[in-house]
Design a protein around this motif. Structure first.
Motif, PDB file in Angstrom:
ATOM      1  N   THR A   1      -0.179 -10.957  -1.213  1.00 38.74           N
ATOM      2  CA  THR A   1       0.515  -9.803  -0.648  1.00 38.74           C
ATOM      3  C   THR A   1       0.723  -9.925   0.850  1.00 38.74           C
ATOM      4  O   THR A   1       1.523  -9.200   1.429  1.00 38.74           O
ATOM      5  CB  THR A   1      -0.288  -8.524  -0.949  1.00 38.74           C
ATOM      6  OG1 THR A   1      -1.651  -8.730  -0.589  1.00 38.74           O
ATOM      7  CG2 THR A   1      -0.221  -8.185  -2.418  1.00 38.74           C
TER       8      THR A   1
ATOM      9  N   SER B   1       6.949  -8.537  -2.777  1.00 41.71           N
ATOM     10  CA  SER B   1       6.006  -7.502  -3.178  1.00 41.71           C
ATOM     11  C   SER B   1       5.930  -7.417  -4.695  1.00 41.71           C
ATOM     12  O   SER B   1       6.759  -7.977  -5.418  1.00 41.71           O
ATOM     13  CB  SER B   1       6.469  -6.154  -2.620  1.00 41.71           C
ATOM     14  OG  SER B   1       7.707  -5.782  -3.220  1.00 41.71           O
TER      15      SER B   1
ATOM     16  N   ARG C   1      10.077 -12.157   5.812  1.00 43.81           N
ATOM     17  CA  ARG C   1       9.968 -11.282   4.649  1.00 43.81           C
ATOM     18  C   ARG C   1      11.322 -10.654   4.297  1.00 43.81           C
ATOM     19  O   ARG C   1      11.675 -10.534   3.120  1.00 43.81           O
ATOM     20  CB  ARG C   1       8.923 -10.197   4.902  1.00 43.81           C
ATOM     21  CG  ARG C   1       8.515  -9.448   3.643  1.00 43.81           C
ATOM     22  CD  ARG C   1       7.425  -8.433   3.935  1.00 43.81           C
ATOM     23  NE  ARG C   1       6.205  -9.058   4.409  1.00 43.81           N
ATOM     24  CZ  ARG C   1       5.294  -9.585   3.601  1.00 43.81           C
ATOM     25  NH1 ARG C   1       5.484  -9.583   2.298  1.00 43.81           N
ATOM     26  NH2 ARG C   1       4.195 -10.118   4.098  1.00 43.81           N
TER      27      ARG C   1
ATOM     28  N   HIS D   1      -2.654  -8.997  -7.235  1.00 42.84           N
ATOM     29  CA  HIS D   1      -1.231  -9.327  -7.260  1.00 42.84           C
ATOM     30  C   HIS D   1      -0.942 -10.356  -8.350  1.00 42.84           C
ATOM     31  O   HIS D   1       0.057 -10.238  -9.087  1.00 42.84           O
ATOM     32  CB  HIS D   1      -0.807  -9.867  -5.899  1.00 42.84           C
ATOM     33  CG  HIS D   1       0.675  -9.925  -5.710  1.00 42.84           C
ATOM     34  ND1 HIS D   1       1.261 -10.148  -4.493  1.00 42.84           N
ATOM     35  CD2 HIS D   1       1.710  -9.818  -6.578  1.00 42.84           C
ATOM     36  CE1 HIS D   1       2.572 -10.162  -4.614  1.00 42.84           C
ATOM     37  NE2 HIS D   1       2.872  -9.969  -5.882  1.00 42.84           N
TER      38      HIS D   1
END
Length: 329
Positions: free
Chosen positions: A149, A156, A125, A187
């Motif tokens: 997510t 993000s 990430r 999302h």
């Protein structure tokens, strides 16, 4: 019978025809409580699926095909299509594995410091956030499995908005099943509302992100969990992954049409369909032009025919011109 590609209205018309094979258009409409244009559209659908045939006795009339024959043939065609699709998925998966293996072998033989492997979701990430921050033109995303997510290779919502605000084109391909997950659906919708594009497809071979056509982040093992990733560089191999994305993007269905309607109450997508119908395009050609599934294209066509009171697809296009909905170029 919708899983067989038969809409509820077409199913009602087919059942009524089996009960009254000689019934005409008006009688069928009265029997099932639909208006005549809807019955005509359903008959077009049944004809495409080879569930009705022209009458040998009454010119211009249609007669139902026996369900033992018609539905069995329809199921056989769908089984053949499914087998072909599964073969394409297997071929795609093999191609991805070969690309990864060839690249890894090349990097190991050269001792290239650019070959980067990431261990653990946090490391993945963090690298993704860095690449997102440095991205300048385009991001292509494969989101396979799990909520967007919670997918380490994906950023993000805040990062999405920041990239889009900089003018970066963000496109995301996700598995259709993911949109049943509330977090993933939220999302995806947020991404579209912010100016990005999301499409869904039944199966994706892996999760992956491509930045500016130059850097890709993907699993170190195609079949493994995404807790170990590699960063792939070089225009050659990344170009192959980008081309693979574009091919699947054409097959995928858009998350939704957020464009406004004109004074005739049409979306841009609906205007395009009417223009294609006027030109005599097939359902497959209409769907391909729109970037949607054939079934979605047929649903849009049936709705437009109903609104126009058209009895055929070509008539819908002609009536649209007559009504001023579209113009002939």
């Amino acid at each position: 019978m919708e899983p067989l590609g038969l809409s509820a209205k077409a199913q009602s018309v087919y059942r009524a025809m089996l009960q009254a094979p000689d019934a005409g258009l008006g009688e069928l409409a009265e029997r099932i409580g639909l208006d005549v244009p809807s019955v005509a559209a359903a008959l077009d659908e049944l004809a495409r699926l080879a569930l009705v045939r022209p009458s040998s006795e009454e010119l211009g009339e249609l007669r139902p095909i026996s369900p033992e024959v018609g539905l069995s043939s329809l199921l056989a065609r769908q089984e053949a299509e499914l087998q072909e699709y599964q073969q394409r998925v297997a071929t795609n998966r093999l191609m991805m594995a070969q690309i990864i293996a060839e690249y890894r072998e090349t990097q190991e033989s050269r001792g290239n410091p650019e070959a980067e492997f990431l261990e653990g979701a946090d490391a993945i990430r963090n690298r993704v956030l860095e690449l997102s921050h440095n991205c300048r033109s385009e991001v292509l995303v494969f989101a396979a499995g799990g909520a967007l997510t919670s997918t380490p290779v994906w950023a993000s919502e805040e990062t999405d908005r920041e990239m889009l605000a900089r003018g970066v084109d963000v496109r995301c391909l996700c598995m259709a099943s993911m949109l049943g997950n509330p977090a993933a659906a939220h999302h995806a919708r947020a991404l579209v509302d912010a100016g990005g594009q999301v499409r869904s497809i039944a199966v994706l071979p892996l999760s992956m992100v491509v930045y500016d056509g130059q850097v890709a982040v993907l699993p170190a093992d195609v079949d493994g969990e995404l807790n170990r990733a590699q960063v792939l560089r070089g225009r050659g191999p990344v170009a192959v992954l980008s081309a693979f994305f574009e091919r699947l993007w054409e097959e995928a269905a858009p998350l939704g049409d957020h464009r406004g309607r004109d004074e005739s109450g049409l979306t841009g997508q609906e205007r395009a369909v009417l223009t294609l119908l006027l030109k005599g395009h097939t359902d497959e050609a209409v769907a391909r032009s729109l970037g949607v599934s054939v079934r979605t294209g047929r649903r849009i066509t049936a709705n437009l025919m109903n609104r126009l009171g058209a009895r055929s697809r070509f008539q819908a296009g002609a009536l649209a011109v007559e009504s001023g909905w579209i113009t002939v170029s």
